[in-house]
Scaffold this motif. Structure first.
Motif, short mmCIF file in Angstrom:
data_model
loop_
_atom_site.label_atom_id
_atom_site.label_comp_id
_atom_site.label_asym_id
_atom_site.label_seq_id
_atom_site.Cartn_x
_atom_site.Cartn_y
_atom_site.Cartn_z
N ASP A 38 0.82 -1.21 0.00
CA ASP A 38 0.00 0.00 0.00
C ASP A 38 0.86 1.27 0.00
OD1 ASP A 38 -2.17 -1.68 2.29
OD2 ASP A 38 -2.54 -1.33 0.15
N THR A 39 2.17 1.10 0.13
CA THR A 39 3.07 2.25 0.12
C THR A 39 2.98 3.00 -1.20
OG1 THR A 39 4.62 1.23 1.67
CG2 THR A 39 5.49 2.95 0.21
N ALA A 40 2.69 4.29 -1.12
CA ALA A 40 2.50 5.11 -2.31
C ALA A 40 2.24 6.55 -1.88
CB ALA A 40 1.31 4.61 -3.13
N VAL A 41 2.25 7.42 -2.88
CA VAL A 41 1.70 8.76 -2.68
C VAL A 41 0.21 8.69 -3.02
CG1 VAL A 41 1.79 11.18 -3.34
CG2 VAL A 41 3.90 9.84 -3.25
N TYR A 42 -0.61 9.18 -2.11
CA TYR A 42 -2.06 9.15 -2.28
C TYR A 42 -2.56 10.54 -2.65
CZ TYR A 42 -2.34 4.42 -0.49
OH TYR A 42 -2.21 3.05 -0.34
N TYR A 43 -3.41 10.57 -3.68
CA TYR A 43 -3.95 11.82 -4.20
C TYR A 43 -5.47 11.79 -4.18
CZ TYR A 43 0.67 12.17 -6.43
OH TYR A 43 2.03 12.21 -6.68
N CYS A 44 -6.09 12.91 -3.88
CA CYS A 44 -7.52 12.99 -4.13
C CYS A 44 -7.75 13.76 -5.42
CB CYS A 44 -8.28 13.61 -2.97
SG CYS A 44 -7.96 15.33 -2.63
N LYS A 45 -8.87 13.48 -6.02
CA LYS A 45 -9.20 14.05 -7.32
C LYS A 45 -10.69 14.28 -7.44
CE LYS A 45 -10.42 12.45 -11.17
NZ LYS A 45 -10.64 11.62 -12.37
N THR A 46 -11.05 15.36 -8.15
CA THR A 46 -12.43 15.55 -8.53
C THR A 46 -12.46 16.08 -9.96
OG1 THR A 46 -14.56 16.42 -7.80
CG2 THR A 46 -12.69 17.94 -7.73
N ARG A 47 -13.62 16.05 -10.54
CA ARG A 47 -13.78 16.51 -11.92
C ARG A 47 -14.96 17.48 -11.95
NH1 ARG A 47 -11.98 14.70 -16.85
NH2 ARG A 47 -13.32 15.04 -18.65
N ARG A 48 -14.74 18.63 -12.54
CA ARG A 48 -15.79 19.63 -12.61
C ARG A 48 -15.68 20.38 -13.92
NH1 ARG A 48 -19.65 21.62 -9.62
NH2 ARG A 48 -20.22 23.83 -9.68
N ASN A 49 -16.80 20.48 -14.62
CA ASN A 49 -16.82 21.15 -15.93
C ASN A 49 -15.75 20.57 -16.86
OD1 ASN A 49 -18.90 22.86 -15.05
ND2 ASN A 49 -17.45 24.35 -14.24
N SER A 50 -15.64 19.23 -16.84
CA SER A 50 -14.74 18.50 -17.74
C SER A 50 -13.26 18.72 -17.43
CB SER A 50 -15.00 18.85 -19.20
OG SER A 50 -16.32 18.54 -19.56
N VAL A 51 -12.97 19.25 -16.27
CA VAL A 51 -11.58 19.47 -15.87
C VAL A 51 -11.30 18.64 -14.62
CG1 VAL A 51 -9.89 21.16 -15.07
CG2 VAL A 51 -11.57 21.80 -16.83
N ASP A 52 -10.17 17.92 -14.65
CA ASP A 52 -9.74 17.16 -13.47
C ASP A 52 -8.90 18.05 -12.56
OD1 ASP A 52 -9.17 14.07 -15.30
OD2 ASP A 52 -10.96 14.80 -14.26
N TYR A 53 -9.18 17.96 -11.27
CA TYR A 53 -8.42 18.68 -10.27
C TYR A 53 -7.80 17.67 -9.30
CZ TYR A 53 -10.88 22.80 -11.96
OH TYR A 53 -11.38 23.81 -12.76
N TRP A 54 -6.51 17.89 -9.02
CA TRP A 54 -5.76 16.98 -8.16
C TRP A 54 -5.19 17.74 -6.96
CZ3 TRP A 54 -5.22 11.77 -9.34
CH2 TRP A 54 -5.58 11.37 -10.63
N GLY A 55 -5.06 17.02 -5.86
CA GLY A 55 -4.31 17.56 -4.76
C GLY A 55 -2.82 17.33 -4.96
N GLN A 56 -2.03 17.77 -3.99
CA GLN A 56 -0.58 17.66 -4.12
C GLN A 56 -0.06 16.29 -3.69
OE1 GLN A 56 -2.09 18.85 -1.50
NE2 GLN A 56 -0.97 18.03 0.28
N GLY A 57 -0.90 15.52 -3.03
CA GLY A 57 -0.52 14.17 -2.62
C GLY A 57 0.00 14.11 -1.20
N THR A 58 -0.15 12.94 -0.59
CA THR A 58 0.38 12.69 0.74
C THR A 58 1.01 11.31 0.76
OG1 THR A 58 -0.12 12.73 3.13
CG2 THR A 58 -1.83 11.83 1.70
N GLN A 59 2.22 11.21 1.31
CA GLN A 59 2.97 9.97 1.29
C GLN A 59 2.49 9.02 2.38
OE1 GLN A 59 5.73 8.93 -0.78
NE2 GLN A 59 5.30 6.97 0.25
N VAL A 60 2.25 7.79 1.99
CA VAL A 60 1.95 6.71 2.93
C VAL A 60 3.03 5.65 2.78
CG1 VAL A 60 0.35 4.85 3.52
CG2 VAL A 60 -0.54 7.13 2.95
N THR A 61 3.70 5.33 3.87
CA THR A 61 4.74 4.32 3.86
C THR A 61 4.41 3.26 4.89
OG1 THR A 61 6.41 5.95 3.21
CG2 THR A 61 7.21 3.86 4.11
N VAL A 62 4.32 2.02 4.44
CA VAL A 62 4.01 0.90 5.32
C VAL A 62 5.26 0.04 5.42
CG1 VAL A 62 2.45 -1.01 5.82
CG2 VAL A 62 1.63 0.98 4.53
N SER A 63 5.86 0.05 6.58
CA SER A 63 7.14 -0.65 6.75
C SER A 63 7.39 -0.93 8.22
CB SER A 63 8.28 0.21 6.19
OG SER A 63 9.52 -0.40 6.45
N SER A 64 8.06 -2.04 8.47
CA SER A 64 8.44 -2.37 9.85
C SER A 64 9.86 -1.86 10.13
CB SER A 64 8.36 -3.87 10.09
OG SER A 64 9.12 -4.57 9.13
#
Length: 115
Positions: free
Chosen positions: A89-115
């Motif tokens: 599951d380790t990745a940069v996670y982004y949220c996204k929405t679409r409005r008036n045919s345009v995609d909008y993205w956030g800047q992302g947040t890092q999730v690291t799963v490790s022991s």
């Protein structure tokens, strides 16, 4: 103009939990579907979860039963509760929405799963 700001990422051990948040600007929020994507190093960005304006949800198979997407329209916020986290599951996670045919993205947040 739509702005999305994610938060809540971090380092967690396998089996642990995190809750991501995505705060959206503007008065459109309750009308729009919202998505969470992730991108691991060397891999394509993939859709993880989606929630419609009415609250219907959908998930990629690899997270079903572990992740839950939800929204609070009063707070203009969409959440991703992640339980039983795995190293894959380790990745940069982004949220996204679409409005008036345009995609909008956030800047992302890092999730690291490790022991």
């Amino acid at each position: 103009q739509v702005q999305l700001v994610e938060s809540g990422g971090g380092l967690v051990q396998p089996g642990g939990s995190l809750r991501l948040s995505c705060l959206a600007s503007g008065r459109f929020f309750s009308e729009n579907g919202m998505s969470w994507y992730r991108q691991a190093p060397g891999k394509q960005r993939e859709l993880v979860a989606f929630i419609t304006s009415g609250g219907t949800t959908n998930y990629v198979d690899s997270v079903k039963g572990r992740f839950t997407i939800s929204r609070d329209n009063a707070k203009n916020t969409v959440y991703l509760q992640m339980n039983s986290l795995k190293p894959e599951d380790t990745a940069v996670y982004y949220c996204k929405t679409r409005r008036n045919s345009v995609d909008y993205w956030g800047q992302g947040t890092q999730v690291t799963v490790s022991s």
